[in-house]
Structures are given as structure tokens and as C-alpha cells.
Design an enzyme around this catalytic site. Structure first.
Site, PDB file in Angstrom:
ATOM      1  N   ASP A  47       0.866  -1.179   0.000  1.00 57.08           N
ATOM      2  CA  ASP A  47       0.000   0.000   0.000  1.00 57.08           C
ATOM      3  C   ASP A  47       0.903   1.229   0.000  1.00 57.08           C
ATOM      4  OD1 ASP A  47      -2.150   1.628   0.032  1.00 57.08           O
ATOM      5  OD2 ASP A  47      -2.951   0.963   1.962  1.00 57.08           O
ATOM      6  N   ALA A  48       1.032   1.851  -1.163  1.00 52.83           N
ATOM      7  CA  ALA A  48       2.012   2.925  -1.317  1.00 52.83           C
ATOM      8  C   ALA A  48       1.419   4.137  -2.036  1.00 52.83           C
ATOM      9  CB  ALA A  48       3.225   2.426  -2.090  1.00 52.83           C
ATOM     10  N   LYS A  49       0.269   3.939  -2.665  1.00 54.67           N
ATOM     11  CA  LYS A  49      -0.455   5.025  -3.348  1.00 54.67           C
ATOM     12  C   LYS A  49       0.476   5.854  -4.226  1.00 54.67           C
ATOM     13  CE  LYS A  49      -4.113   4.985   0.155  1.00 54.67           C
ATOM     14  NZ  LYS A  49      -3.622   3.896   1.036  1.00 54.67           N
ATOM     15  N   ARG A  50       1.312   5.176  -5.005  1.00 53.79           N
ATOM     16  CA  ARG A  50       2.269   5.834  -5.867  1.00 53.79           C
ATOM     17  C   ARG A  50       1.616   6.360  -7.140  1.00 53.79           C
ATOM     18  NH1 ARG A  50       4.887   5.364  -1.586  1.00 53.79           N
ATOM     19  NH2 ARG A  50       7.034   4.658  -1.531  1.00 53.79           N
ATOM     20  N   THR A  74      -0.810  -0.387  -4.589  1.00 49.53           N
ATOM     21  CA  THR A  74      -1.862   0.619  -4.760  1.00 49.53           C
ATOM     22  C   THR A  74      -1.265   1.842  -5.459  1.00 49.53           C
ATOM     23  OG1 THR A  74      -1.479   1.580  -2.566  1.00 49.53           O
ATOM     24  CG2 THR A  74      -3.170  -0.117  -2.726  1.00 49.53           C
TER      25      THR A  74
END
Lengths: 254, 254
Positions: free
Chosen positions: B94-97, B121
Site C-alpha cells: 500500500d504505497a499510493k504511488r 496501490t
């Protein structure tokens, strides 16, 4: 205020140039690759070649994360080197972070406290409320993505950029990312966010023009812009010459 | 296909539970803090307590980055441990890059190749075109932020989530993040993205209900959801008991 650090440096050396330290390992000159800390050694070389023209430095986290914990360490060595040798130059971590509130604390700690950057780029996609841990750091700058420079940027941002500009320009410790590739849009953002400083990537390799960016984006004091170039400078045959050229172009239109 | 890895595990153990390995150092039980690798040792403990109920594990990168290169190393140790000891469990970073295209290659290399996660993510804010380096990896899953679970999520996402759902649900290697806190919206996303698997955070600490999420989001085969809980399990007095309870609740509504 922390934003003054940028303005003072920009005035002192009469430049708005930001050098993007995008030390992609694969693209490094061959002589750096066998070194123990190749990304750091390359950055040190680029910094010494370009610092007299640089009002800011901006490494993009992705190129260091690609090398795992070793890359993260070399990014930290780079910021330590800057703080020790060129403490008046403004430092930006280009990371485009953004998570829910309590999770953002981790990114805040990493960028501002563990590494010690002056500023970080963040995404507004989870909303203003989610960015509170960044915005609450009055001693640091949050640079919010408003209108990016990539080809497909408009797909979702066309629906949001004006609201992003309006809402975030109210914060004294916020800057906005506005790409160089569409000067007419930069002008519109400037009309909304009159006093905000814009980080403007997309000069050079991506096709943006210094003249058009400065005509569209300078504020009344001849400031308000951080004009960023990465590949065009750092992977040039002569990085110093390229930085100087860009800096002189900036001076011409100030 | 890589998405089958999740479905097979979910069917095999009859669970849709994802345990969020948000190993915030400050919140670790005191006995872990003096260890050489506290975040990793804590994760190992949580994994051994919860794996029989877990269809997926999802560490959030922010909590590791807060500890610098040491945290990054412990995140890597965690994924290595999972691959060696529980290779059938689906793993999500979960890194929302999300950056411009060529820069995203760095994040792709980091998450998929250096660490070896099955999925990451990502934020759609820079547009579909920018996410190409993630989407091109057919051997991996990109989980695109559609409607997040935080309080202020609607601020910009209200203008974009339907388009995000429509566009990204066409990719076979894409899942969507849809928060648990607004089941009526989850239902609307399901109406658009009929066959897509949703990663659903916001159960427990954030207030989402398993029953409502499953009624709104299950697909025809009793799959299509990854129901994620972090703090509610990992920082509980008895993590195993909490994971079991949540798993049994999921089984009840399947």
C-alpha cells in the site's frame, strides 16, 4: 517562514533554477556505476557542477527506491551533503505522496525529520483533510500537485485543478506543481493563486519553454516560480554548461 | 493470471480477509522495540498469529519509510518471509504511488522486482497514460484508488470516481480501492465495475461494517472483495482472536 529560504536564495544568485537530481542508475555515466555509492557520488558531482546556478535541488524518490534500501540511504547521503555544503539551497523531495491522515504521519517523519528536506510534493487526491499532517508542519513546505506536465495530465485534473489552486493557495506553507508544457493553463492558475510559488517541471526534455513559463507565471516581484530541469542538465555532456545556459535564459526574462 | 492467486487463496481458506501490516514503530508492543529488527519481528509475529485467516497481507509503506533505510529493509524482510513461508497468500504494497510515466518505472522496479509484491496501490491523479509502467506489468496487479475511506475523500474524488471505475475496470490486471465507510457508494462502483475485485479498507477502526460491505460489494461468485483491517487486528490484545472473529463474520455473509 520556510518559503523565504527559497526566495532569499533565488534573489541572492538571481536564478529560479531547480536541478532535478533524478539519478536513474541505468542512465549514470559508466564511471559511476562500479562505485560503492553510485547515485550519491553522481549527485555530488552534479551538485558541484551546478550549485552556483541552483536555487533549489529536487531528487525524485522513485529513482532511489528502485535501488531498495541502498537507494534510500544514498538519497539521505545526498540531502546530508547538501545541508552541510550548500545549506542555503532549497531542497525538495519529489515523492507525490498522499494517504489517509494518520498514515501520512509516516511520510512526514520520513521526508522532513529523518531525511530533513525543506519541502515535499504531495497529491491532493484524498482531499485537504487527509493532507493535514503535511499542512500542519509550518516549518516545512507542502507542494501540492495542481496541473502536472505529462501528456495525459488533464484526464482527471481538468475537473479539479481550479479547486486545488483555490483551496491550497490559502496556505502560507503551500506551493503548487504546475507543469511547463501548457503555459496558457499556468496563466489561469496564476490568476487564481496570485501569491503562491509554483514548482514548474517540464522544461527541456518534456518540451516546456522558459520564456513562455516566465511570461505566464512570474509574480509582481519577479519571483513565484521554481523552474525545474532534470534529464536536460544532469545527463548532459557538460551539466555545468547546461545549468548556466538555463540560468542565463531565466535571467533574461526576469 | 496473477489475480487468480488471490481468488485461489480466498476460496481455499474461505476468507476475504486482508491483514494490514501497518507496523507503526511507536505503537509496537514494548517487547519488540529494543529488537534489532522491530518492525520485521512484529510482522512475523502477526503473520504467524493470523495467516490461517488471511487471504492477503498489505503493509503500508509510510510506516516503514518513517524509519528510513532501516524500515525499507524490514519491509523487504517481511515480504521475503511471506514468500518463503506462506507463498500462496496474496501480497499488496500500500504505497499510493503515481508519477509521470518514465518515473513510475522506478516505483515498478522497487515494488515488483526489488521487493517482489504481487500488487501495489496507485493513484490515478496523473492520468491513465502516466500509469502505463504499472499497467504494462501483466504479471502484477495495480490497485487504483477509486473512492478512499477517509472522511474528506469526496472533496476531489466525487468528480472522478465514476470515470476511474469505468476506465480502469477494463484492465484484467487492475483492482480498485473502494472504502468500507460508504456502502451505498461501494454499490454504485460495483454497478460500473461488475467483475473487478475491490480492495476495501476502513473496516473496524475507521467504522466500516463487514455485513454492509459484503451486501454491497460481493460479485456473483462470492468473491470480488479484499476486506482489509489493520489497527483493529495487529494492535489488539489478541491478534489471532480478532482475525478469526473478522474471518468468521466474513464467512457468515458469504
Amino acid at each position: 517562514m520556510i518559503i523565504d529560504k527559497y526566495n532569499q536564495r533565488a534573489k541572492e544568485i538571481n536564478s529560479l533554477l531547480c536541478v532535478g537530481l533524478d539519478a536513474d542508475f541505468e542512465k549514470l555515466p559508466e564511471r559511476f556505476k562500479p562505485m560503492e555509492f553510485p547515485q550519491f557520488e553522481f549527485n555530488k558531482y552534479i551538485i558541484e557542477q551546478t550549485y552556483e546556478y541552483a536555487a533549489a535541488y529536487k531528487p525524485n524518490s522513485a529513482f532511489y527506491e528502485a535501488k531498495g534500501d541502498q537507494g534510500t540511504r544514498e538519497l539521505k547521503m545526498t540531502i546530508d551533503y547538501l545541508k552541510e555544503n550548500h545549506p542555503t539551497i532549497f531542497t525538495i523531495l519529489d515523492a507525490k505522496r498522499g494517504d489517509v491522515g494518520n498514515t501520512n504521519n509516516g511520510y512526514v517523519t520520513s521526508a522532513f525529520d529523518w531525511m530533513g528536506f525543506d519541502a515535499i510534493t504531495v497529491s491532493p487526491y484524498l482531499g485537504t483533510e487527509a493532507l493535514k499532517p503535511f499542512l500542519d508542519r509550518k516549518d516545512k513546505v507542502s507542494i501540492v500537485l495542481c496541473r502536472t506536465s505529462n501528456e495525459g495530465a488533464g484526464e482527471f485534473q481538468d475537473k479539479t485543478w481550479a479547486e486545488v489552486a483555490e483551496k491550497f493557495s490559502k496556505y502560507e506553507n503551500v506551493m503548487l506543481v504546475v507543469g511547463a508544457t501548457r503555459p496558457e493553463e499556468l496563466k489561469k492558475v496564476r490568476a487564481i493563486a496570485k501569491d503562491t510559488t509554483f514548482l514548474v517541471p517540464g522544461i527541456g526534455a518534456q518540451g516546456g519553454s522558459v520564456e513562455e513559463v516566465m511570461k505566464a507565471g512570474l509574480n509582481g516581484e519577479g519571483l513565484g516560480l521554481i523552474i525545474s530541469s532534470s534529464r536536460g542538465i544532469i545527463f548532459a555532456e557538460n551539466p555545468k554548461e547546461e545549468a548556466k545556459k538555463l540560468c542565463e535564459e531565466i535571467r533574461k526574462y526576469k
